[in-house]
Each structure stands twice: as structure tokens, then as C-alpha cells.
Design a protein around this motif. Structure first.
Motif, PDB file in Angstrom:
ATOM      1  N   ASP A 144       0.597  -1.254  -0.011  1.00 16.67           N
ATOM      2  CA  ASP A 144       0.086  -0.037   0.303  1.00 16.67           C
ATOM      3  C   ASP A 144       0.896   1.167  -0.024  1.00 16.67           C
ATOM      4  O   ASP A 144       0.697   1.769  -0.940  1.00 16.67           O
ATOM      5  N   ASP A 145       2.009   1.323   1.080  1.00 20.18           N
ATOM      6  CA  ASP A 145       2.808   2.267   0.672  1.00 20.18           C
ATOM      7  C   ASP A 145       3.613   2.535  -0.081  1.00 20.18           C
ATOM      8  O   ASP A 145       3.114   3.818  -1.165  1.00 20.18           O
ATOM      9  N   LEU A 146       3.870   2.121  -1.001  1.00 19.54           N
ATOM     10  CA  LEU A 146       4.801   1.695  -1.826  1.00 19.54           C
ATOM     11  C   LEU A 146       3.769   2.503  -3.390  1.00 19.54           C
ATOM     12  O   LEU A 146       4.058   3.466  -3.958  1.00 19.54           O
ATOM     13  N   GLN A 147       2.833   1.744  -3.473  1.00 18.44           N
ATOM     14  CA  GLN A 147       1.644   3.014  -4.449  1.00 18.44           C
ATOM     15  C   GLN A 147       1.722   3.877  -3.901  1.00 18.44           C
ATOM     16  O   GLN A 147       1.447   4.267  -4.889  1.00 18.44           O
ATOM     17  N   ALA A 148       1.136   4.101  -3.477  1.00 21.63           N
ATOM     18  CA  ALA A 148       0.731   5.743  -2.653  1.00 21.63           C
ATOM     19  C   ALA A 148       1.863   6.586  -2.576  1.00 21.63           C
ATOM     20  O   ALA A 148       1.998   8.094  -3.382  1.00 21.63           O
ATOM     21  N   GLY A 149       3.558   6.504  -2.418  1.00 25.07           N
ATOM     22  CA  GLY A 149       4.093   6.872  -2.519  1.00 25.07           C
ATOM     23  C   GLY A 149       5.016   7.749  -3.859  1.00 25.07           C
ATOM     24  O   GLY A 149       5.326   8.184  -4.776  1.00 25.07           O
ATOM     25  N   ILE A 150       4.424   6.137  -5.173  1.00 31.33           N
ATOM     26  CA  ILE A 150       5.184   6.675  -6.415  1.00 31.33           C
ATOM     27  C   ILE A 150       4.075   7.110  -6.524  1.00 31.33           C
ATOM     28  O   ILE A 150       4.278   8.932  -7.725  1.00 31.33           O
ATOM     29  N   GLN A 151       2.403   7.387  -6.410  1.00 31.92           N
ATOM     30  CA  GLN A 151       1.088   8.416  -7.000  1.00 31.92           C
ATOM     31  C   GLN A 151       1.697   9.248  -6.916  1.00 31.92           C
ATOM     32  O   GLN A 151       1.629  10.389  -7.296  1.00 31.92           O
ATOM     33  N   THR A 152       2.272   9.966  -5.167  1.00 27.99           N
ATOM     34  CA  THR A 152       2.457  11.340  -4.496  1.00 27.99           C
ATOM     35  C   THR A 152       3.210  11.485  -5.547  1.00 27.99           C
ATOM     36  O   THR A 152       3.349  13.123  -5.122  1.00 27.99           O
ATOM     37  N   ASN A 153       4.782  10.758  -6.053  1.00 24.53           N
ATOM     38  CA  ASN A 153       6.093  11.854  -6.233  1.00 24.53           C
ATOM     39  C   ASN A 153       6.092  11.406  -7.169  1.00 24.53           C
ATOM     40  O   ASN A 153       7.198  11.336  -7.947  1.00 24.53           O
ATOM     41  N   HIS A 154       5.299  11.179  -7.788  1.00 24.73           N
ATOM     42  CA  HIS A 154       5.674  10.124  -9.582  1.00 24.73           C
ATOM     43  C   HIS A 154       6.371  11.484 -10.458  1.00 24.73           C
ATOM     44  O   HIS A 154       7.097  11.281 -11.395  1.00 24.73           O
ATOM     45  N   GLU A 155       6.559  12.779  -9.881  1.00 24.39           N
ATOM     46  CA  GLU A 155       7.113  13.948 -10.503  1.00 24.39           C
ATOM     47  C   GLU A 155       8.215  13.838 -10.384  1.00 24.39           C
ATOM     48  O   GLU A 155       9.424  14.076 -11.802  1.00 24.39           O
ATOM     49  N   VAL A 156       8.279  13.685  -9.398  1.00 24.58           N
ATOM     50  CA  VAL A 156       9.840  13.561  -8.820  1.00 24.58           C
ATOM     51  C   VAL A 156      10.708  12.264  -9.515  1.00 24.58           C
ATOM     52  O   VAL A 156      11.826  12.618 -10.085  1.00 24.58           O
ATOM     53  N   PHE A 157      10.008  11.259  -8.815  1.00 25.62           N
ATOM     54  CA  PHE A 157      10.784  10.020 -10.051  1.00 25.62           C
ATOM     55  C   PHE A 157      10.677   9.518 -11.307  1.00 25.62           C
ATOM     56  O   PHE A 157      11.378   9.579 -12.419  1.00 25.62           O
ATOM     57  N   ASP A 158      10.080  11.116 -11.893  1.00 27.51           N
ATOM     58  CA  ASP A 158      10.282  10.959 -13.800  1.00 27.51           C
ATOM     59  C   ASP A 158      10.841  11.494 -14.349  1.00 27.51           C
ATOM     60  O   ASP A 158      11.477  11.826 -14.422  1.00 27.51           O
ATOM     61  N   PHE A 159      11.022  12.803 -12.988  1.00 28.19           N
ATOM     62  CA  PHE A 159      12.607  13.648 -13.144  1.00 28.19           C
ATOM     63  C   PHE A 159      13.351  12.709 -13.097  1.00 28.19           C
ATOM     64  O   PHE A 159      14.752  12.678 -13.837  1.00 28.19           O
ATOM     65  N   LEU A 160      13.600  12.265 -12.207  1.00 25.95           N
ATOM     66  CA  LEU A 160      15.309  11.373 -11.679  1.00 25.95           C
ATOM     67  C   LEU A 160      15.825  10.508 -12.998  1.00 25.95           C
ATOM     68  O   LEU A 160      16.103  10.087 -13.167  1.00 25.95           O
ATOM     69  N   GLU A 161      14.118   9.604 -13.279  1.00 20.76           N
ATOM     70  CA  GLU A 161      14.308   8.242 -14.332  1.00 20.76           C
ATOM     71  C   GLU A 161      14.700   9.161 -15.437  1.00 20.76           C
ATOM     72  O   GLU A 161      15.444   8.818 -16.677  1.00 20.76           O
ATOM     73  N   SER A 162      14.432  10.218 -16.500  1.00 14.02           N
ATOM     74  CA  SER A 162      14.680  10.975 -17.449  1.00 14.02           C
ATOM     75  C   SER A 162      16.241  11.025 -16.907  1.00 14.02           C
ATOM     76  O   SER A 162      16.592  11.768 -17.572  1.00 14.02           O
ATOM     77  N   ALA A 163      16.458  12.327 -15.655  1.00 13.03           N
ATOM     78  CA  ALA A 163      17.552  12.359 -15.795  1.00 13.03           C
ATOM     79  C   ALA A 163      18.852  11.926 -16.287  1.00 13.03           C
ATOM     80  O   ALA A 163      19.649  11.747 -15.986  1.00 13.03           O
ATOM     81  N   ALA A 164      18.342  10.537 -15.250  1.00 14.26           N
ATOM     82  CA  ALA A 164      19.346   9.144 -15.305  1.00 14.26           C
ATOM     83  C   ALA A 164      19.334   8.811 -17.018  1.00 14.26           C
ATOM     84  O   ALA A 164      20.484   8.426 -17.366  1.00 14.26           O
ATOM     85  N   LYS A 165      19.181   8.133 -17.408  1.00 12.28           N
ATOM     86  CA  LYS A 165      18.988   8.419 -18.630  1.00 12.28           C
ATOM     87  C   LYS A 165      19.151   9.104 -19.776  1.00 12.28           C
ATOM     88  O   LYS A 165      20.912   9.181 -20.935  1.00 12.28           O
ATOM     89  N   LYS A 166      19.697  10.880 -19.617  1.00  8.12           N
ATOM     90  CA  LYS A 166      19.803  11.438 -20.444  1.00  8.12           C
ATOM     91  C   LYS A 166      21.399  11.554 -20.148  1.00  8.12           C
ATOM     92  O   LYS A 166      22.281  11.123 -21.282  1.00  8.12           O
ATOM     93  N   TYR A 167      21.939  11.641 -18.589  1.00 10.74           N
ATOM     94  CA  TYR A 167      23.163  11.329 -18.414  1.00 10.74           C
ATOM     95  C   TYR A 167      23.622  10.433 -18.539  1.00 10.74           C
ATOM     96  O   TYR A 167      24.738  10.149 -18.059  1.00 10.74           O
ATOM     97  N   GLY A 168      23.388   9.092 -18.015  1.00 11.41           N
ATOM     98  CA  GLY A 168      23.411   7.664 -18.268  1.00 11.41           C
ATOM     99  C   GLY A 168      23.581   7.576 -17.161  1.00 11.41           C
ATOM    100  O   GLY A 168      25.214   6.614 -16.243  1.00 11.41           O
ATOM    101  N   LEU A 169      23.156   7.613 -15.903  1.00 10.98           N
ATOM    102  CA  LEU A 169      23.058   6.834 -14.827  1.00 10.98           C
ATOM    103  C   LEU A 169      22.776   5.970 -14.189  1.00 10.98           C
ATOM    104  O   LEU A 169      21.590   5.272 -14.764  1.00 10.98           O
TER     105      LEU A 169
END
Ligand code: SF4
Length: 804
Positions: A144-169
Motif C-alpha cells: 500500500d505504502d509503495l503504491q501511494a508513494g509512487i502516486q504522490t511523487n511520480h513527478e519527481v521519480f519521472d524527473f530522476l529517471e529521465s535525468a538518469a537516462k539522459k546522463y547515463g546514470l
């Protein structure tokens, strides 16, 4: 084909690359017979180490010095400047270091990446990883907590994931694990030097790495390939003899040491462990000890490489790393002098600046707290201390796990006492939470039945994330804010409000075994070593001494695919996801440079009394969601600081006497272009390596911070953001300065122009009376740092050089 770079690879990729290397060696290439046949990380380490030996000759070196100095950008310049020809390096030399990699947690990675993006580079200069662990709220349980956390913070996680892809992290998704546990399992290799954007990064010192907690601005320096500067630390030796027994655990060693040294005792030191007792500890136990070196203010902590380290590498499926470490320590081979070998331990006869001896056989469990990790009480005296201090006798919750204490050994030791209690028909009387440190440890504990034992006992298994350790805890027990209550945790930090945002929650730190036994009793006065509980059928039950396994009988289970690392080369076409209307992410505006003169017309915004940690300056908990949005998060600046003149929390007075919260007044002054300063007491900025605690005051208009002393990381962070940290030469001058007083600097501009050389004073004009006087102050500004301050921030300087 080149051999692999150890620093760049995570577990799965590392194994693949090692297999290739083994095949090549089996096909006849020479095995480590010359330096270029070593893996590049060790090849580099050995070349630098040879230079260190050339410069320092037969000087006996501690392990920390060997690894640190062998990561210098310019060995000779760093070790011979201002050091009495290399004889007096510690505390004197400015080391310019080239770390092997950077690890970032999601809360601090946002600002680090926003800063990195300002440099307009296509990829990072060294390998790095992002770990989504700080933003998940612990409440009902992992799913439950993980699903709720992903929903609330998806904007930040999407940012981090896209930056990881762009810069190779490397990108570790939410639920994959807590940064330090993941780093220990995947990236830590003996002899590496890493930076982590989190103060408990030294955890990896349990596997013989030098890992230092830094702010995002420091991480960016390493990510763009610039040398990272550190005043050469002194080395505090801790010599261990004997062997832990019964209820005593590695956690108790560091809790005891925190009591001896206090939260400031390790400042400016690397803590290095040695002695026969080291050989008796597990690798994860050593990591627990290094993790909490942050609680004594140490730069980092380190253990030698032992048989237990090798066993842990094997259990985490890194067998080749064991072979490489052995080959490296045996290089260059027959005929070489002993000093030509890099051994993962101190040289015989190496001197420590201070030496503490601890006999593990005599160590008893300790409980530290409340509200500070250095208030240490041996378990045998805890009951009487609770009663004398009138601390709550009822225990409302016991929380185990986190990055500090969720090893296989910790959890199986806890399992042994839970099983015994269950067999006796007992259930925990207090709420009981378990936080696995990573998916790998969670899956392994599930496979081996340990988690089932906890759940059957009523334990709630939270997601593999920080959760309650960092204020992300939605309590289910109805304890309201303002209610005095006691909790026990196996975490590492216990400042007020840290776990549930309630300043009246007293968090006592202990080993997972002690936390669990006391959760069964529901009492803070219960001593599991001597006391008994009554079972439902009226019998006396005494917990057996805990016992567990150092690691699983078969290697760790890697866990669910969805939590595996995403490792990729940089993709310049990837668009980094930031919405212009976002309330959570905002691109950075550069700070203005230092004026071409001394500072004048500053006003004291507030004079703070007592502890002023980075939590005080930039609170975590609900504010974590604004980490990537500087204007929004600045609304929490100093919002739990105590006004020294009135005793009020989060209250400051404008020049006309009107009353405001501290961040409100700072914002008003920013709008009025009124630059300001804060006056504070000792160890200002202790606690997490939270660069927001430097960025926010700077954004709101702070130009200097004046206090009795600083915590090391925070002092550096301030300089990187262009705020000048000054300490009072005479502590009693603290009493002479008050809120609203006007301050000008004398000599500061010259000192900065002269690369950090020169005296600085403050000219104070009292509010009301107009009385004027000079206050002498001290500074620790190096040549490079003077450049940061003059440019307005380190980033201003870096982005200039990156664009050249
Ligand atoms: Fe997370 Fe707590 Fe560990 Fe920090 S100390 S990384 S908040 S679990």
C-alpha cells in the motif's frame, strides 16, 4: 578490450563483465602480471599509490590515508603544500580528490541534478547512481505504502529517471532499497573512494571504502570531473579486542562510542578501526558502525578488508571482486619491497592522532537518546535513568531495520528471539515495524522465512525505503502531535521531530534485538538480559540471548525484477521531465556574485540558541516533497529554531517590532532587498548533509552565518552556495549581538581576494542605541572556496569552466 572499471558497475552488470574478464584470462592473457592487467580502478589506485610512496617515502600510513591520498588529483601538490614537507599532512593539507563514483538519494539528487543540468554537459564524468528511497511514507505496509508513494511523487521519480537516462546514470526505482544498503550490496569494493549525497554514506566503509557524505554541490563537482577538495582529516584510531557476546551487537559499539565522543567528537577525523576484534565482526556489522560514524560528526569511518568482507562479497554474488582484491594486494609480486604493495589495512607502526581501545567482550547493550544520539546509557542503568528523568515508561512503538540495521545477521538475531517469544504465546505489546534496507535483503528474508515470522508476530513490514527514519511515518496508533511518548528504533538519528514530526516523541536508539524485546514488553524499563515477562498461561518467560547467521546459507535472492537497477548509456535525445507549472521542481536561477567590496548594511534576522541542526534549518518530513523547488521549500527555513532572546520557536521580529515566523521575515527581507545574517551557538548545521540548509538561507538573502562552531559538511555547503561561515573568536561575543543589529564586514573582501588569507572582523551597530564595536571572527576559507564565494556560488564557477 580493456578490463572492467569496478566503480562503474552495479551487481548484475558487474558480474557479466567479470565473466568476460575471466574468459579472457582463461584464454591466456597474463593475470595481473603488469599493472595494465589490473581492473582500471585498481590500476589507477596502484599508480597513484606509487606516487604517494614516491612523495612520502617510508612514512607509515593508516588505511584511510592510503586510500584517500591514492585518490589525489595532484599527489605532490596536495601532500607537500603547507605540510612541513609531507610530515604534517593531517589537518593542514588541502586534498584535491578524484572520487571513483557518486551515489545520490532521491531527495538530494533532485537539487544535485538541477545543478548538474546548469553545467550543460552531455554526461557525467564518473559513474553515478540514483536511489529512490526518501519519499515513501511508511504507514500500513509495503505494498500500500509503495503504491501511494509512487502516486504522490511520480513527478519527481519521472524527473530522476529521465535525468538518469539522459546522463547515463544507474537508476534504482522506488522500492528497490535504501541508498546505503544498495551501495553496500552492489557498488562498494575495497579501496574505492565514493561520494554520497547523504550523511550516512560512510556505511560503505564497512567494506573498506572511503565514502564521504556531501551536499549536491560537492557531488556536482565530482560529476563534472573537477577535483573535490577536503581538508586532510586527522585519523582517530579505534582498536578493538575481544569478541561480542550475548546481547551485545555492533550497534552497541557505535552507541557506546557516540556516548564517549559526543556528536562533535569525530569532527575533522576519519575513524579507522583496527585490532584483533575487527576479525570477529561481520561485514554488515562493520557497515552499521561506519554508518553511525555520522552521529559523532566524523568525516567518514573505515574498517580493514577482512575474511568477513570477502564472505559478504561472495554472498552478494561478487566472487570476482574477491579475486581481484586478492590479486591487487599481491601486486606487484616477488622482489618488490613491502611498501610497494597496497594492503587494505594500516601499515605496521602507523600513528593515529588519537587512539581509543575497546574490548568487545566487555561491551554491554546501550540505549541512546532521547533527542540526541550521544546521550548513551548502558542497558543495565536504563531503567533507573528512565525513572530519574521521568521519561515515559510506556513504549508506544518499536521500529527495526533501515539503512543502519537491516542486515541478514540483524534480522536473524531478531528472528531468534521472536520465535522464542511466539512459542511462549507472547505478542509485542507495542506496535512493531520492520524496514528492510533493500529488495535483495527483503527477498532473501522472505525466502528464508524470517519475514513470515515477523508478520505472524504482528509486525508490519514496510517498503524498502527510509519511511519513519526520515519523518515519513503516518502513525496508526492515534498518538497526536504534542503528546509525549517513547519509541525505540534501530535507526541512527533521533533529533526532535525526526520520525513522526512530533517534537514530543522521544526516540531511543538501540540494536534491533533490544528494540524488539522491549516492544514485546511494551515498556522502556524492561531489561531483556535480566527481566522476565509473564506468558498468557502465567509462566515466567526470559528471552534467550539472540543468535543469528552472518549471511544466508545460499547467496542473496535478487528479488523482484521491477526493482532491478536500470543501467544505461547516456542518451542525448532524452528530455528531462520538468513541468514549468510544477510545485515540486523548478530550474535554478544563478545567485548574484559577491560585491566588489566588503558587505555592509546586513541585519541580524534572528539569534538562535541551542542545537541548530540541518533539520532545524531545513526540516524534512512533509517538506521533502519540495526538495527540487527552492522557492517552495524555503518556506520552512529555520522553522524549528529557538529565538535566543525570547525562547520562542520559529519567531522573529521585524525592525519595527512586528512578529513573524522566521521564514516569513526572511522572505519579507528578501523582497525588501535587505541582506541578513544569523547568529548561532555550537555545531551549527550538525546532522544530515542537507545542502538545502545552505541553499535556502542564501536564496532568501543570507550573506553570512556567525556562530560559535560549525558542523563540517554544513560549513562547506555554505561556502559552496556563496554564504560566508564565520566563527566567533571569543565565544562571549555571542551575547553582545542581537536580532536587528546592523553588521558590516571588515577585511572579508580582501581575504577572499587573497585566496582565503587574512583576518576578518565584524563591525556591529546596535539596534536602538547605535553603539558600535568590532567582533573578531575566524574562517576556514580555502583558495578554491574564496573563488566560489566571489563567483556567488561554486556552481557559477563550475558552469563557467564547463562552458569554456
Ligand atoms: Fe534513509 Fe534513515 Fe538511512 Fe538516511 S538514515 S538513508 S533517512 S534510512
Amino acid at each position: 578490450m580493456r578490463p572492467i572499471d569496478l566503480a562503474s558497475r552495479s551487481g548484475v552488470a558487474l558480474r557479466r563483465a567479470f565473466q568476460t574478464q575471466q574468459l579472457r584470462q582463461a584464454a591466456g592473457s597474463r593475470q595481473y602480471s603488469n599493472i595494465t592487467s589490473l581492473p582500471p580502478t585498481y590500476e589507477k589506485l596502484h599508480s597513484k599509490y606509487t606516487e604517494v610512496r614516491r612523495v612520502l617515502g617510508a612514512q607509515r600510513l593508516t588505511l584511510a590515508e592510503k586510500i584517500l591520498y591514492s585518490h589525489l588529483d595532484n599527489v605532490e601538490e596536495s601532500l607537500l603544500n603547507n605540510t612541513n614537507n609531507g610530515r604534517d599532512i593531517r589537518g593542514k593539507a588541502n586534498l584535491k580528490l578524484k572520487p571513483d563514483r557518486v551515489n545520490m538519494q532521491d531527495a538530494s539528487a533532485q537539487m544535485a541534478l538541477l545543478q548538474f543540468m546548469s553545467c550543460n554537459l552531455p554526461q557525467t564524468a564518473i559513474p553515478a547512481s540514483i536511489h529512490c528511497d526518501h519519499l515513501i511514507v511508511g504507514s500500513k505496509g509495503a505494498d500500500d505504502d509503495l503504491q501511494a508513494g509512487i502516486q504522490t511523487n511520480h513527478e519527481v521519480f519521472d524527473f530522476l529517471e529521465s535525468a538518469a537516462k539522459k546522463y547515463g546514470l544507474d537508476f534504482w526505482a522506488p522500492g528497490a532499497g535504501i541508498i546505503h544498503q544498495t551501495v553496500l550490496e552492489n557498488y562498494a569494493i575495497p579501496g574505492l573512494m565514493m561520494l554520497g549525497t547523504d550523511s550516512h554514506s560512510p556505511n560503505a566503509g564497512g567494506l573498506c571504502t572511503i565514502t564521504i557524505g556531501v551536499g549536491g554541490a560537492d557531488a556536482v563537482e565530482a560529476l563534472v570531473g573537477a577535483p573535490w577538495e577536503l581538508k586532510a582529516p586527522k585519523v582517530l584510531g579505534v582498536r578493538l579486542t575481544g569478541k561480542l557476546s550475548n546481547w551485545a551487537s555492533p550497534k552497541d559499539l557505535i552507541l557506546h562510542l557516540a556516548g564517549l565522543l559526543t556528536v562533535r567528537g569525530g569532527t575533522g577525523y576519519i575513524v579507522e578501526y583496527s585490532g584483533p576484534g575487527v576479525e570477529t565482526l561481520s561485514c554488515t556489522g562493520m557497515a552499521t558502525i561506519c554508518n553511525m560514524g555520522a552521529e559523532i560528526g566524523a568525516t567518514t569511518s573505515i574498517f580493514p578488508y577482512t575474511e568477513a568482507s570477502a564472505r559478504y562479497l561472495e554472498a552478494t554474488r561478487r566472487e570476482q571482486a574477491v579475486k581481484n582484491a586478492a590479486a591487487f594486494q599481491n601486486f606487484p609480486g616477488a622482489g618488490a619491497s613491502e611498501d610497494a604493495y597496497f594492503r587494505f589495512k594500516a601499515d605496521e607502526g602507523a600513528q593515529y592522532d588519537e587512539l581509543i581501545e575497546i574490548d568487545l567482550s566487555k561491551l554491554e547493550p546501550h540505549i541512546n537518546g532521547p533527542h540526541t544520539p550521544d546521550l548513551s546509557t548502558p542497558l543495565s542503568q536504563f531503567k533507573s535513568t528512565v525513572q530519574e528523568q521521568k521519561w515515559p515508561e510506556k513504549l508506544s512503538a518499536g521500529l527495526i531495520g533501515s539503512c543502519t540495521n537491516s542486515s541478514y545477521e540483524d534480522m536473524t538475531r531478531v528472528e531468534s528471539i521472536v520465535r522464542a517469544a511466539e512459542e511462549a504465546g507472547l505478542k509485542p505489546k507495542a506496535d512493531f515495524y520492520v524496514t528492510p534496507g533493500s529488495e535483495q535483503i527483503r527477498a532473501t528474508l522472505e525466502r528464508d522465512g524470517t519475514l513470515e515470522t515477523f508478520e505472524k508476530a504482528g509486525g508490519i513490514v514496510l517498503s524498502n525505503a527510509c519511511g519513519p527514519c526520515i519523518g515519513q511515518w503516518k502513525r496508526q496508533d492515534g498518538v497526536e502531535k504534542g503528546t509525549v511518548n517513547a519509541i525505540l528504533t534501530s535507526y541512527n538519528r533521533n533529533f526532535r521531530g525526526r520520525n513522526d514530526g512530533n517534537l514530543d516523541t522521544m526516540n531511543f536508539l538501540a540494536s534491533p534485538e533490544i528494540v524488539t524485546a522491549m516492544a514485546y514488553a511494551g515498556s522502556t524499563t524492561f531489561n531483556p538480559v535480566t527481566d522476565s515477562l509473564t506468558t498468557p498461561d502465567g509462566k515466567e518467560f526470559k528471552f534467550p540471548a539472540p543468535h543469528g547467521l552472518e549471511g544466508p546459507k545460499t547467496p542473496f535472492d535478487i528479488g523482484k525484477d521491477v526493482f532491478k537497477v536500470a543501467s544505461q548509456p547516456p542518451n542525448p535525445n532524452e528530455k528531462v521531465a520538468i513541468s514549468p507549472t510544477s510545485e515540486r521542481l523548478a530550474l535554478l536561477e544563478p545567485f548574484e556574485p559577491f560585491p566588489n567590496s566588503d558587505l555592509s548594511g546586513l541585519k541580524v534576522l534572528v539569534k538562535v540558541s541551542g542545537k541548530c541542526t540541518t533539520d532545524t534549518i531545513s526540516a524534512a518530513g512533509p517538506w521533502l516533497k519540495y526538495k527540487g523547488h527552492l522557492p517552495n521549500i524555503s518556506a520552512n527555513t529555520l522553522n524549528t529554531a529557538v529565538n535566543a532572546e525570547t525562547g520562542e520557536v520559529n519567531v522573529a521580529y521585524d525592525l519595527n517590532g512586528s512578529k513573524h515566523t522566521i521564514p516569513e521575515l526572511a522572505k519579507l527581507w528578501k523582497e525588501r532587498n535587505q541582506p541578513w545574517l544569523v547568529v548561532a551557538e555550537h555545531n551549527y548545521g550538525e546532522g544530515s548533509a542537507r545542502e538545502h540548509a545552505a541553499l535556502q538561507p542564501r536564496y532568501l538573502g543570507a550573506r553570512i552565518i556567525v556562530c560559535k562552531s560549525f558542523a563540517r559538511i554544513h560549513e562547506t555547503n555554505l561556502k559552496k552556495q556563496g554564504v560566508v561561515p564565520l566563527t566567533l573568536a571569543n565565544e562571549q561575543d555571542y551575547d553582545k549581538i542581537a536580532a536587528g543589529d546592523e553588521v558590516a564586514t571588515v577585511g572579508l573582501y580582501d581575504m577572499l581576494q587573497n585566496g582565503g588569507q587574512g583576518e576578518v572582523q565584524l563591525k556591529v551597530t546596535k539596534k536602538g542605541t547605535g553603539e558600535e564595536f568590532l567582533v573578531p571572527v575566524k574562517h576556514q576559507v580555502s583558495k578554491d572556496q574564496a573563488g566560489f564565494i566571489l563567483a556567488g556560488s561554486a556552481l557559477n564557477l563550475l558552469s563557467k569552466s564547463a562552458s569554456v
